[in-house]
Design a protein around this motif. Sequence first.
Motif, PDB file in Angstrom:
ATOM      1  N   GLN A 193      39.706  -5.501  21.346  1.00 45.24           N
ATOM      2  CA  GLN A 193      38.442  -5.718  20.635  1.00 45.24           C
ATOM      3  C   GLN A 193      38.401  -7.058  19.911  1.00 45.24           C
ATOM      4  O   GLN A 193      39.421  -7.713  19.718  1.00 45.24           O
ATOM      5  CB  GLN A 193      38.186  -4.588  19.663  1.00 45.24           C
ATOM      6  CG  GLN A 193      39.243  -4.407  18.606  1.00 45.24           C
ATOM      7  CD  GLN A 193      38.887  -3.259  17.686  1.00 45.24           C
ATOM      8  OE1 GLN A 193      37.762  -3.171  17.193  1.00 45.24           O
ATOM      9  NE2 GLN A 193      39.834  -2.368  17.456  1.00 45.24           N
ATOM     10  N   MET A 239      35.529  -9.343  16.998  1.00 49.01           N
ATOM     11  CA  MET A 239      34.367  -9.191  16.104  1.00 49.01           C
ATOM     12  C   MET A 239      33.924 -10.545  15.582  1.00 49.01           C
ATOM     13  O   MET A 239      34.703 -11.505  15.624  1.00 49.01           O
ATOM     14  CB  MET A 239      34.715  -8.241  14.947  1.00 49.01           C
ATOM     15  CG  MET A 239      35.929  -8.647  14.177  1.00 49.01           C
ATOM     16  SD  MET A 239      36.766  -7.227  13.436  1.00 49.01           S
ATOM     17  CE  MET A 239      37.727  -6.575  14.784  1.00 49.01           C
ATOM     18  N   THR A 289      40.607  -2.383  13.962  1.00 45.53           N
ATOM     19  CA  THR A 289      39.602  -3.146  13.203  1.00 45.53           C
ATOM     20  C   THR A 289      40.073  -3.341  11.769  1.00 45.53           C
ATOM     21  O   THR A 289      40.023  -4.448  11.216  1.00 45.53           O
ATOM     22  CB  THR A 289      38.254  -2.389  13.175  1.00 45.53           C
ATOM     23  OG1 THR A 289      37.918  -2.019  14.500  1.00 45.53           O
ATOM     24  CG2 THR A 289      37.143  -3.239  12.585  1.00 45.53           C
ATOM     25  N   LEU A 319      30.369  -8.352   8.305  1.00 52.17           N
ATOM     26  CA  LEU A 319      30.644  -8.304   9.744  1.00 52.17           C
ATOM     27  C   LEU A 319      29.323  -8.107  10.485  1.00 52.17           C
ATOM     28  O   LEU A 319      28.519  -7.255  10.112  1.00 52.17           O
ATOM     29  CB  LEU A 319      31.570  -7.126  10.015  1.00 52.17           C
ATOM     30  CG  LEU A 319      32.567  -7.273  11.151  1.00 52.17           C
ATOM     31  CD1 LEU A 319      33.419  -8.515  10.971  1.00 52.17           C
ATOM     32  CD2 LEU A 319      33.448  -6.034  11.212  1.00 52.17           C
ATOM     33  N   ARG A 356      29.072  -8.061  14.238  1.00 53.49           N
ATOM     34  CA  ARG A 356      29.208  -7.332  15.504  1.00 53.49           C
ATOM     35  C   ARG A 356      30.668  -7.093  15.805  1.00 53.49           C
ATOM     36  O   ARG A 356      31.519  -7.915  15.471  1.00 53.49           O
ATOM     37  CB  ARG A 356      28.667  -8.205  16.653  1.00 53.49           C
ATOM     38  CG  ARG A 356      27.341  -7.830  17.158  1.00 53.49           C
ATOM     39  CD  ARG A 356      26.899  -8.535  18.451  1.00 53.49           C
ATOM     40  NE  ARG A 356      27.593  -9.733  18.824  1.00 53.49           N
ATOM     41  CZ  ARG A 356      27.234 -10.950  18.465  1.00 53.49           C
ATOM     42  NH1 ARG A 356      26.202 -11.137  17.667  1.00 53.49           N
ATOM     43  NH2 ARG A 356      27.905 -12.001  18.890  1.00 53.49           N
ATOM     44  N   GLN A 357      30.932  -5.998  16.500  1.00 49.73           N
ATOM     45  CA  GLN A 357      32.285  -5.702  16.983  1.00 49.73           C
ATOM     46  C   GLN A 357      32.130  -5.151  18.382  1.00 49.73           C
ATOM     47  O   GLN A 357      31.140  -4.487  18.672  1.00 49.73           O
ATOM     48  CB  GLN A 357      32.938  -4.674  16.031  1.00 49.73           C
ATOM     49  CG  GLN A 357      34.288  -4.174  16.451  1.00 49.73           C
ATOM     50  CD  GLN A 357      34.221  -2.933  17.316  1.00 49.73           C
ATOM     51  OE1 GLN A 357      33.147  -2.486  17.691  1.00 49.73           O
ATOM     52  NE2 GLN A 357      35.372  -2.389  17.668  1.00 49.73           N
ATOM     53  N   TRP A 358      33.041  -5.474  19.280  1.00 49.90           N
ATOM     54  CA  TRP A 358      32.934  -5.005  20.666  1.00 49.90           C
ATOM     55  C   TRP A 358      34.334  -4.967  21.272  1.00 49.90           C
ATOM     56  O   TRP A 358      35.307  -5.377  20.618  1.00 49.90           O
ATOM     57  CB  TRP A 358      32.026  -5.950  21.478  1.00 49.90           C
ATOM     58  CG  TRP A 358      32.636  -7.308  21.654  1.00 49.90           C
ATOM     59  CD1 TRP A 358      33.444  -7.727  22.661  1.00 49.90           C
ATOM     60  CD2 TRP A 358      32.527  -8.424  20.744  1.00 49.90           C
ATOM     61  NE1 TRP A 358      33.840  -9.030  22.458  1.00 49.90           N
ATOM     62  CE2 TRP A 358      33.290  -9.479  21.284  1.00 49.90           C
ATOM     63  CE3 TRP A 358      31.870  -8.633  19.532  1.00 49.90           C
ATOM     64  CZ2 TRP A 358      33.413 -10.721  20.654  1.00 49.90           C
ATOM     65  CZ3 TRP A 358      31.992  -9.863  18.913  1.00 49.90           C
ATOM     66  CH2 TRP A 358      32.743 -10.892  19.482  1.00 49.90           C
TER      67      TRP A 358
END
Length: 421
Positions: A265, A267, A318, A337, A339-341
């Motif tokens: 991930q 971010m 995260t 924050l 975006r996170q993906w």
Amino acid sequence: MRNRYSAWQLFGASRSAHEDWAPAWHEADPKPRYDVIVIGGGGHGLATAYYLAKNHGVGNVAVIEKGWLGGGNTGRNTTVVRSNYLFPESARLYNFSVNLFEGLARELNFNIMFSQRGVITLAHSRHDLDSVSRWANAMRFNGIDAEILDARQLRELAPRLNFEPLARFPLLGGFIQRRGGTARHDAVAWAYARAASALGVDIIQNTAVTGFMMKGGSVVGVKTVQAGIPGEIRAEKVGVAVSGHSSQLAAMAGFRLPIMSYGLQAMVSEPIKPVLDTVIVSPAVGTYWSQSDKGEVVIGGSLDHFPSFAQRGSFAVTQQVLSATVEMFPSFGRLRLLRQWAGVVDVVHDSSPIIGPTPVSGLYFNCGWGTGGFKSIPVGGWTLAHVLATGRNHELAEPFQLDRFRTGRLIDEAAAAGIAH
Ligand SMILES: Cc1cc2nc3c(=O)[nH]c(=O)nc-3n(C[C@H](O)[C@H](O)[C@H](O)COP(=O)(O)OP(=O)(O)OC[C@H]3O[C@@H](n4cnc5c(N)ncnc54)[C@H](O)[C@@H]3O)c2cc1C
């Protein structure tokens, strides 16, 4: 190339409010037969198709992508480009890629926003200082630029780092590869797609490969599903560049790869004014940072350490990545924050790629780039195209064959590839 982009064209298009731009590539319907099929419309697959047409004159090529171009890891990565690897084989491979990156915008007539802003690896202890000097000197032996930094030089380059004497991770120095940096990830995919399409390559999106057609141990085509409708497309050479799904495609062809797939991930923060003009990596906390041209602080960390095909990260990683961020850059603690993906990456035991033939005649794989295959898109495409067109491995790819897991000639780059960038 059709539609050559230029300042004049931009000026001309402004007169019609930019509503008349031609599509960057032609969306093709599948033909019944091709000379070569490339599975996977990420950077590696698209670069393979482009170099097949450009370097080898093989234009009857289809790229088959189950989703949209760049929608896999190519459009999900943190865009770091570097060649600071340890072993001569990897140094040659990745540096060839950085060299291609340097001329890519001009060659493909597409602004890939390659910014050689330098990649700094931090040292937090005397032991780290020893290992970064070994690392930097190994790079220099391999002819790759590296400069060892003391704490004062580091402070000049990245003043927002936490230089407090009582910091949990003191900053004693590090090293920089100045030719490293970042490039816009989806622009790389679009640039190769546009250039390949202009050379006659068929780009077919929203079409999944669900199996291989075989005859006497050789591949003779692929089975597909497009909009729920099954189909077959013939080709006697098939290249596979599907990253985290490589083991699934290998299983369809009846063999196994030494690959585990993991979620990885990243971010970004809300956009802010420029505060960080280089890429910073801390192996100790397993986290790295850069700032995008839009102003977001881009933050990446390590793998989610359980195998999965799920395209999402876990909260535990995260939290770890964000606590490391606040430790290293206390002022970033005030950022929100945005975006996170996550993506699914293909990790090999020696953290080095596999580029070449498989047990099935006519079927070639480009995989195992794990957490660091964005930087290698040009060389991955170049070398896969070479073996598809000529039947012989490119010399750069020779050490990266599948049979190294039988012969034991592994190239263990875990130290240089261990963090996800
Ligand atoms: C969060 C994150 C951060 C990263 N950061 C960096 C970095 O900073 N620098 C770096 O060098 N690398 C980085 N990487 C790794 C890098 O993104 C990948 O190694 C690279 O993008 C792989 O490119 P690819 O073209 O092989 O795969 P992809 O871009 O994943 O493309 C493969 C394509 O194959 C398609 N596909 C899969 N199965 C099928 C099928 N059955 N039929 C048809 N199509 C199929 C997928 O839909 C996908 O679009 C990062 C990865 C992640 C996830």
